[in-house]
Design a protein around this motif. Structure first.
Motif, PDB file in Angstrom:
ATOM      1  N   PHE A  41       0.350 -13.525  -4.136  1.00 59.71           N
ATOM      2  CA  PHE A  41       0.281 -12.192  -3.551  1.00 59.71           C
ATOM      3  C   PHE A  41       0.765 -11.087  -4.482  1.00 59.71           C
ATOM      4  N   ARG A  42       1.110 -11.437  -5.711  1.00 59.88           N
ATOM      5  CA  ARG A  42       1.565 -10.392  -6.638  1.00 59.88           C
ATOM      6  C   ARG A  42       0.426  -9.405  -6.929  1.00 59.88           C
ATOM      7  N   GLY A  43       0.679  -8.143  -6.694  1.00 60.99           N
ATOM      8  CA  GLY A  43      -0.341  -7.119  -6.882  1.00 60.99           C
ATOM      9  C   GLY A  43      -1.422  -7.114  -5.827  1.00 60.99           C
ATOM     10  N   LYS A  44      -1.223  -7.896  -4.770  1.00 60.35           N
ATOM     11  CA  LYS A  44      -2.267  -8.067  -3.756  1.00 60.35           C
ATOM     12  C   LYS A  44      -1.833  -7.635  -2.357  1.00 60.35           C
ATOM     13  N   VAL A  45      -0.748  -6.873  -2.285  1.00 61.40           N
ATOM     14  CA  VAL A  45      -0.267  -6.366  -0.998  1.00 61.40           C
ATOM     15  C   VAL A  45      -0.289  -4.844  -1.053  1.00 61.40           C
ATOM     16  N   GLY A  46      -0.752  -4.223   0.017  1.00 62.14           N
ATOM     17  CA  GLY A  46      -0.821  -2.762   0.055  1.00 62.14           C
ATOM     18  C   GLY A  46      -0.199  -2.197   1.314  1.00 62.14           C
ATOM     19  N   THR A  47       0.240  -0.955   1.215  1.00 66.68           N
ATOM     20  CA  THR A  47       0.724  -0.207   2.370  1.00 66.68           C
ATOM     21  C   THR A  47       0.604   1.272   2.048  1.00 66.68           C
ATOM     22  N   TYR A  48       0.938   2.115   3.004  1.00 65.71           N
ATOM     23  CA  TYR A  48       0.899   3.558   2.774  1.00 65.71           C
ATOM     24  C   TYR A  48       1.920   3.983   1.728  1.00 65.71           C
ATOM     25  N   ASP A  49       1.556   4.985   0.939  1.00 64.86           N
ATOM     26  CA  ASP A  49       2.508   5.723   0.132  1.00 64.86           C
ATOM     27  C   ASP A  49       3.105   6.781   1.058  1.00 64.86           C
ATOM     28  N   VAL A  50       4.348   6.588   1.466  1.00 60.61           N
ATOM     29  CA  VAL A  50       4.926   7.471   2.474  1.00 60.61           C
ATOM     30  C   VAL A  50       5.173   8.885   1.942  1.00 60.61           C
ATOM     31  N   ASP A  74       4.957  -6.090  -6.756  1.00 63.75           N
ATOM     32  CA  ASP A  74       4.130  -5.060  -7.395  1.00 63.75           C
ATOM     33  C   ASP A  74       3.063  -4.548  -6.427  1.00 63.75           C
ATOM     34  N   PRO A  75       3.477  -3.974  -5.297  1.00 60.33           N
ATOM     35  CA  PRO A  75       2.510  -3.558  -4.268  1.00 60.33           C
ATOM     36  C   PRO A  75       1.669  -2.372  -4.713  1.00 60.33           C
ATOM     37  N   LYS A  76       0.527  -2.219  -4.055  1.00 59.56           N
ATOM     38  CA  LYS A  76      -0.328  -1.054  -4.256  1.00 59.56           C
ATOM     39  C   LYS A  76      -0.104  -0.102  -3.089  1.00 59.56           C
ATOM     40  N   LEU A  77       0.067   1.175  -3.397  1.00 60.04           N
ATOM     41  CA  LEU A  77       0.325   2.187  -2.375  1.00 60.04           C
ATOM     42  C   LEU A  77      -0.911   3.056  -2.192  1.00 60.04           C
ATOM     43  N   PHE A  78      -1.197   3.395  -0.942  1.00 59.82           N
ATOM     44  CA  PHE A  78      -2.448   4.063  -0.592  1.00 59.82           C
ATOM     45  C   PHE A  78      -2.186   5.349   0.194  1.00 59.82           C
ATOM     46  N   CYS A  79      -3.192   6.219   0.150  1.00 54.47           N
ATOM     47  CA  CYS A  79      -3.109   7.482   0.884  1.00 54.47           C
ATOM     48  C   CYS A  79      -3.498   7.320   2.338  1.00 54.47           C
ATOM     49  N   CYS A  80      -4.349   6.317   2.614  1.00 53.66           N
ATOM     50  CA  CYS A  80      -4.976   6.305   3.941  1.00 53.66           C
ATOM     51  C   CYS A  80      -5.472   4.916   4.317  1.00 53.66           C
ATOM     52  N   SER A  81      -5.685   4.745   5.624  1.00 56.22           N
ATOM     53  CA  SER A  81      -6.099   3.443   6.140  1.00 56.22           C
ATOM     54  C   SER A  81      -7.461   3.016   5.605  1.00 56.22           C
ATOM     55  N   SER A  82      -8.395   3.938   5.527  1.00 61.44           N
ATOM     56  CA  SER A  82      -9.751   3.572   5.107  1.00 61.44           C
ATOM     57  C   SER A  82      -9.743   2.951   3.710  1.00 61.44           C
ATOM     58  N   SER A  83      -8.923   3.491   2.810  1.00 65.18           N
ATOM     59  CA  SER A  83      -8.850   2.925   1.459  1.00 65.18           C
ATOM     60  C   SER A  83      -8.248   1.529   1.476  1.00 65.18           C
ATOM     61  N   MET A  84      -7.220   1.320   2.299  1.00 63.39           N
ATOM     62  CA  MET A  84      -6.619  -0.015   2.390  1.00 63.39           C
ATOM     63  C   MET A  84      -7.613  -1.025   2.944  1.00 63.39           C
ATOM     64  N   ILE A  85      -8.340  -0.629   3.975  1.00 59.92           N
ATOM     65  CA  ILE A  85      -9.309  -1.537   4.606  1.00 59.92           C
ATOM     66  C   ILE A  85     -10.376  -1.951   3.598  1.00 59.92           C
TER      67      ILE A  85
END
Length: 344
Positions: free
Chosen positions: A168-177, A208-219
């Motif tokens: 899961f290294r580099g393969k988990v994402g969540t919002y950039d708060v 090493d998570p990836k942070l996202f702006c929005c749900s659509s990008s994570m999906i």
């Protein structure tokens, strides 16, 4: 006739060049006649999701057009506070920011037979009007979890990530708060609810998570295999992506699942207060009628309040949401969050 009109409205949906503004615009559309009376809506909801409700609103108003601007929740707040553009209605998933706009005097009050349909816990002081109830979910890759692994709770996710860090290294994402008002809302509500949240953030931060702006990008990133797990995704958006149904699995955690209310506020600086009231009524009627409108794009909201023993927990509208908007509390929370999540 209705479907003919709706199709006609869709043909009139046009991309408009984003004007130079002090906030960041993701999309801007004009829907309706070019010379119509204009209702200006700024929203965190993707145009495609609300297009059916916008179309049905305009069917009975042939001389009306809607300029629909999409931005993330922090940018919606910025746009309203700066006041460079006189928007009539703000629609947002960030309940705390909507409450702050009302609390700070940026909104108009409204009462009607339509808003009376909203349960008491779905509106605040006649200024903030919920029109959805949507879960903060975990989305995982169907291909990566085809072996029968089951994630029911946050503790299940913690155990899996700890047991297989290289997978899961580099393969988990969540919002950039720091970018997403909704992400910040979900994070602060999680922190108030359970210490498990901080343990999860510590584990994710070591991968090493990836942070996202929005749900659509994570999906989309889960569907493509860029990441395998996305935490605190809007479950409604994920379930609406029927084109990705075979590629993603949507999980509402059984320990608790926060339910966000997408809401509307009528902005004091708007130039079309009458149309703004009618649009808010249209959204409320579509959501809270029994049954909801045929073109309502979200799951039917339950009319009865979900009790405290249930894992489904609506986030409460009201001044309690303003606690983490205090500048010093926000600074401390952000520092703690980034310390956990950015350990690399």
């Amino acid at each position: 006739m209705r479907h003919t009109l709706f199709s006609a409205f869709l043909t009139l949906l046009m991309f408009a060049a984003a004007a130079a503004t002090g906030f960041e615009v993701e999309e801007r559309h004009w829907i309706g006649p070019e010379d119509g009376t204009v209702l200006r809506v700024i929203s965190t909801t993707d145009t495609a999701i609300l297009a059916p409700l916008i179309g049905s609103f305009l069917e009975d108003r042939p001389g009306v057009a809607i300029e629909y601007t999409v931005a993330n929740s922090s940018e919606v707040m910025k746009a309203v506070l700066e006041g460079e553009e006189p928007f009539d209605v703000a629609l947002s998933s960030a309940m705390d920011l909507q409450t702050k706009l009302a609390n700070d005097g940026f909104t108009r009050p409204h009462q009607s037979a339509s808003t009376a349909l909203i349960p008491d816990w779905g509106e605040w002081r006649g200024h903030v009007f919920a029109f959805s109830l949507e879960p903060a979910s975990i989305v995982v890759s169907a291909a990566a979890f085809s072996g029968g692994e089951v994630l029911r709770t946050r503790q299940d996710l913690i155990s899996l990530l700890r047991a297989q860090p290289e997978r899961f290294r580099g393969k988990v994402g969540t919002y950039d708060v720091s970018l997403s008002g909704l992400g910040y809302l979900f994070a602060t509500q999680d922190a108030r609810t359970s210490e498990t949240y901080w343990r999860l953030m510590e584990v994710i931060g070591g991968l090493d998570p990836k942070l996202f702006c929005c749900s659509s990008s994570m999906i989309e990133s889960v569907a493509s295999g860029e990441i395998l797990v996305a935490y605190n995704v809007l479950g409604s958006y994920a379930r609406a992506r029927r084109d990705l149904a075979d590629m993603i699995i949507v999980i509402d955690p059984e320990d608790y699942t926060h339910l966000m209310m997408r809401s509307a506020v009528l902005l004091r600086g708007g130039r079309q207060p009458g149309l703004a009231r009618s649009f808010a009524d249209h959204l409320a009627t579509a959501a809270w009628s029994q049954p909801p409108a045929e073109n309502y794009p979200f799951r039917q909201p339950p009319v009865a309040f979900v009790d405290s023993a249930s894992p489904k927990r609506p986030i409460q509208l009201g001044p309690g949401l303003l606690v983490y908007l205090d500048a010093e509390k926000r600074r401390r929370f952000m520092a703690e969050w980034f310390s956990a999540v950015r350990k690399q």
